[in-house]
Design an enzyme around this catalytic site. Structure first.
Site, PDB file in Angstrom:
ATOM      1  N   GLU A   1       0.863  -1.349  -0.028  1.00 40.06           N
ATOM      2  CA  GLU A   1       0.040   0.040   0.080  1.00 40.06           C
ATOM      3  C   GLU A   1       0.813   1.080   0.087  1.00 40.06           C
ATOM      4  O   GLU A   1       0.499   2.275  -0.781  1.00 40.06           O
ATOM      5  CB  GLU A   1      -0.965   0.013   1.152  1.00 40.06           C
ATOM      6  CG  GLU A   1      -1.901  -1.183   1.318  1.00 40.06           C
ATOM      7  CD  GLU A   1      -3.157  -1.084   0.390  1.00 40.06           C
ATOM      8  OE1 GLU A   1      -3.173  -0.145  -0.598  1.00 40.06           O
ATOM      9  OE2 GLU A   1      -4.019  -1.709   0.351  1.00 40.06           O
TER      10      GLU A   1
ATOM     11  N   GLU B   1     -12.921   0.310  -9.666  1.00 35.43           N
ATOM     12  CA  GLU B   1     -12.297  -0.463 -10.687  1.00 35.43           C
ATOM     13  C   GLU B   1     -13.226  -0.553 -11.973  1.00 35.43           C
ATOM     14  O   GLU B   1     -12.869  -0.703 -13.179  1.00 35.43           O
ATOM     15  CB  GLU B   1     -12.435  -2.067  -9.963  1.00 35.43           C
ATOM     16  CG  GLU B   1     -11.256  -2.330  -9.184  1.00 35.43           C
ATOM     17  CD  GLU B   1     -11.078  -1.721  -7.931  1.00 35.43           C
ATOM     18  OE1 GLU B   1     -12.092  -1.237  -7.407  1.00 35.43           O
ATOM     19  OE2 GLU B   1     -10.154  -1.784  -7.320  1.00 35.43           O
TER      20      GLU B   1
ATOM     21  N   ASP C   1      -5.370  -9.867  -7.703  1.00 35.60           N
ATOM     22  CA  ASP C   1      -5.745  -8.854  -8.964  1.00 35.60           C
ATOM     23  C   ASP C   1      -4.674  -8.198  -9.588  1.00 35.60           C
ATOM     24  O   ASP C   1      -4.469  -8.505 -10.742  1.00 35.60           O
ATOM     25  CB  ASP C   1      -6.863  -7.786  -8.509  1.00 35.60           C
ATOM     26  CG  ASP C   1      -6.477  -7.175  -7.232  1.00 35.60           C
ATOM     27  OD1 ASP C   1      -5.305  -7.767  -6.450  1.00 35.60           O
ATOM     28  OD2 ASP C   1      -6.922  -6.306  -6.580  1.00 35.60           O
TER      29      ASP C   1
ATOM     30  N   ARG D   1       0.529   3.852  -3.209  1.00 36.18           N
ATOM     31  CA  ARG D   1      -0.021   5.181  -3.031  1.00 36.18           C
ATOM     32  C   ARG D   1       0.919   6.040  -2.942  1.00 36.18           C
ATOM     33  O   ARG D   1       0.640   7.450  -3.291  1.00 36.18           O
ATOM     34  CB  ARG D   1      -1.133   4.983  -1.679  1.00 36.18           C
ATOM     35  CG  ARG D   1      -1.991   3.849  -1.780  1.00 36.18           C
ATOM     36  CD  ARG D   1      -3.063   4.076  -0.654  1.00 36.18           C
ATOM     37  NE  ARG D   1      -3.795   2.775  -0.505  1.00 36.18           N
ATOM     38  CZ  ARG D   1      -5.158   2.511  -0.318  1.00 36.18           C
ATOM     39  NH1 ARG D   1      -5.559   3.558   0.283  1.00 36.18           N
ATOM     40  NH2 ARG D   1      -5.648   1.267  -0.159  1.00 36.18           N
TER      41      ARG D   1
END
Ligand code: DMJ
Length: 595
Positions: A185, A492, A317, A189
């Site tokens: 993360e 998404e 994913d 980010r």
């Protein structure tokens, strides 16, 4: 001109000659060379017939080389594969902005940002109902929301907001926090946000911050198999094993650091960043399953996959997303990633893509390993699809137009002759998955739930009003909403709509995007400022949860804005978006995958 203004962004995006452009130029030069050859033959007085045969054979060879579909298409048809794609319209380029809708999205971004800035400037996360900010750890914030939002301000031309955010990063941000942060993360980010801010401004302050952060993350790779630990203590510069998963690492997390570390290596000439993330890919490849699919956990001790679920949703994913994007980032030159991507897409089609028995809707399933009474492992196919999977429709179309194309650039939309059989298959599946994701927005709020299940004959779902196509597991009228029923401002579906629109020019994708935007405005907007998640997509008026995820400003509103913007802004031929929607330039480097 101020950094990040629309005019400057457009200037920076003025097409330079890319390898793809050069390839196209090279193609145009060939007929000229052939014409020269013809005239030389005449001059030399050679006998015409064998020469013409030779020229014809040569021309056929060139045609097949440039467009293998000429041969593969009839072959695939002969073998019984479906090679049709939807009929194409003439190539479209230069889509014009829908200024009114684009500016409505920009206003929504300001509504979100100004509330955060008023109530929680600098804090990692924002709670718009209590008007408070919080940090991820007690040690202190690391600029999660500010940095995740900066490039969106640049893209939208929000100059004043940008200046204030930049000032905060320059003067207040510190990564010297003695606490454990999630490696993935923090990379997608914060590191991704800093790198993208640099790419859009050339402001070296962002590189200094990015290097400081990356150097603190690098010790995460110090495991026996060089697979990074899930957590990292940024002050101590120590990798930390996650307690909750027995020290295992998640496949998507370790394989979704590559675009960021590779771009930083490219900018700084420090190969250590590149080597660290490339080794991860090498290990994944050498342990990979024969199906091309990847289980969601790996062991950082021995670098092997651990028996665990296989899926395109959480923890799986972005492994698939970054296989393609690593190939795109270095301008289609690292074929090992194309090979891995192709293998993965074959595996996905062979095992995970299904069609609803009652409706024909295309969806993705998950494979769950279970032991039968004899102790043998069996894989149970579950028709469960996370909202997260909705990135995959657009990703498949992008993959078809690049990895699955016989020429570069392809037409918009691609002509059948421009796609390989695999490209056609992926394009069709991508289009169909987007339609399915839109169907999952058929709720009381018009927003899609966090998780849906598709109907299969053995699902035991009975009673009146049973849906034909999909349902939210555990949802009962009058009962508390299950976890699956939430909408947490996820991006998404709109990410796929943005890609599909850029690749087709089909206005239906803008219509879909606008519908979703209107639903967010209606049900998630907090009048005093900001947007909140909702706990049940089938309940009106919506009940809010006091959280505005950072990806609303970094992804959801950015993709919606770009959907309505003209296509000269961040063209897909020049930029690759990291998984948090931070655009990074496609780079030209002599460095190639070393495995
Ligand atoms: C984002 O943080 C990234 O897109 C990540 O890859 C998974 N999904 C969230 C938003 O839903």
């Amino acid at each position: 001109m101020a950094p990040g203004s629309e005019a400057e962004l457009r200037k920076r995006n003025t097409p330079k000659t890319s390898t793809a452009d050069l390839k196209a130029e090279g193609k145009e030069k060939q007929p000229k060379a052939k014409a020269n050859g013809d005239s030389r033959a005449k001059e030399s007085g050679l006998s015409a017939t064998p020469f013409i045969v030779l020229v014809l054979l040569g021309a056929v060879a060139v045609l097949v080389y440039q467009n293998p579909a000429v041969v593969t298409e009839p072959l695939f048809e002969f073998l019984g594969f479906d090679t049709d794609v939807s009929p194409v319209e003439p190539t479209r380029t230069g889509f014009v902005a829908d200024v009114e809708k684009r500016d409505a999205v920009k206003a929504a971004f300001r509504h979100a940002w100004l509330a955060y800035e008023r109530d929680a400037m600098g804090d990692d996360e924002y709670h718009p109902i209590s008007h408070k900010g919080t940090n991820l750890t007690e040690a202190g914030g690391i600029g999660y929301t500010v940095i995740d939002s900066i490039d969106t301000m640049l893209i939208m031309g929000l100059q004043d907001e940008y200046e204030r955010a930049r000032q905060w990063v320059a003067t207040k941000l510190s990564f010297d926090q003695d606490a454990n942060f999630n490696t993935f993360e923090t990379t997608i980010r914060v590191l991704g946000g800093l790198l993208s801010a640099y790419a859009l401004t050339n402001d070296s302050m962002y590189i200094e911050k990015a290097v400081d952060l990356a150097d603190r993350i690098m010790p995460a790779f110090d495991t026996p198999a060089r697979l990074p630990t899930s957590m990292i203590n940024l002050a101590k510069r120590q990798g930390v094993r996650a307690e909750d998963n027995k020290g295992l690492v998640s496949t998507a997390e370790i394989s979704t650091l590559q675009l960021e570390f590779r771009y930083l290596a490219y900018l700084t000439d420090n190969d250590d960043y590149w080597d660290a993330v490339e080794k991860v890919m090498r290990t994944i490849r050498s342990s990979s399953l024969t199906t091309g699919l990847a289980s969601i956990f790996m062991n950082p001790e021995d670098g092997r996959f651990v028996l665990s679920a296989i899926r395109l949703g959480s923890r799986g994913d972005s492994y698939y997303e970054y296989l393609l994007k690593q190939y795109l980032q270095t301008n289609l030159t690292e074929h090992v990633y194309q090979e891995m991507y192709n293998g993965a897409m074959d595996g996905v089609h062979g095992h995970l893509i299904k069609k609803g028995q009652f409706t024909g809707l295309t969806y993705t399933s998950e494979l769950i390993p279970e032991r039968n009474p004899r102790g043998e492992i069996q894989w149970r196919l579950t028709p469960k699809q996370d909202h997260l999977v909705c990135f995959f429709g657009g990703s498949l179309m992008l993959g078809a137009a690049t990895s699955g194309a016989t020429t570069q650039p392809v037409s918009i939309p691609p002509r059948p002759s421009e796609l390989t059989p695999r490209g056609k298959r992926d394009w069709q599946t991508g289009e169909a998955l987007i339609e399915t994701c839109m169907q999952t927005h058929d709720t009381a709020t018009g927003l899609a739930p966090e998780i849906v299940h598709f109907r299969i004959p053995s699902d035991g779902v009975v009673g009146s009003g049973v849906p034909q196509d999909w349902y939210i597991k555990g949802a009962q009228p009058g009962a508390p909403a299950p976890y699956d029923a939430r909408y947490i401002l996820r991006p998404e579906t709109v990410e796929s709509l943005f890609l599909a629109y850029r690749l087709t020019g089909d206005d239906k994708y803008r219509r879909y995007g606008w519908k979703i935007f209107e639903a967010i405005e209606r049900h998630c907007r907090i009048e005093s400022g900001g947007y909140a998640s909702i706990i049940n997509v089938d309940q009106v008026p919506a009940v809010h949860e006091d959280k505005m995820e950072t990806f609303l400003m970094s992804e959801t509103l950015k993709y919606l804005y770009l959907l309505f913007e003209d296509d000269s802004v961040l063209p897909l031929s020049k930029y690759v978006f990291n998984t948090e929607a931070h655009p990074l330039p496609i780079i030209s480097t002599t460095r190639k995958a070393n495995f």
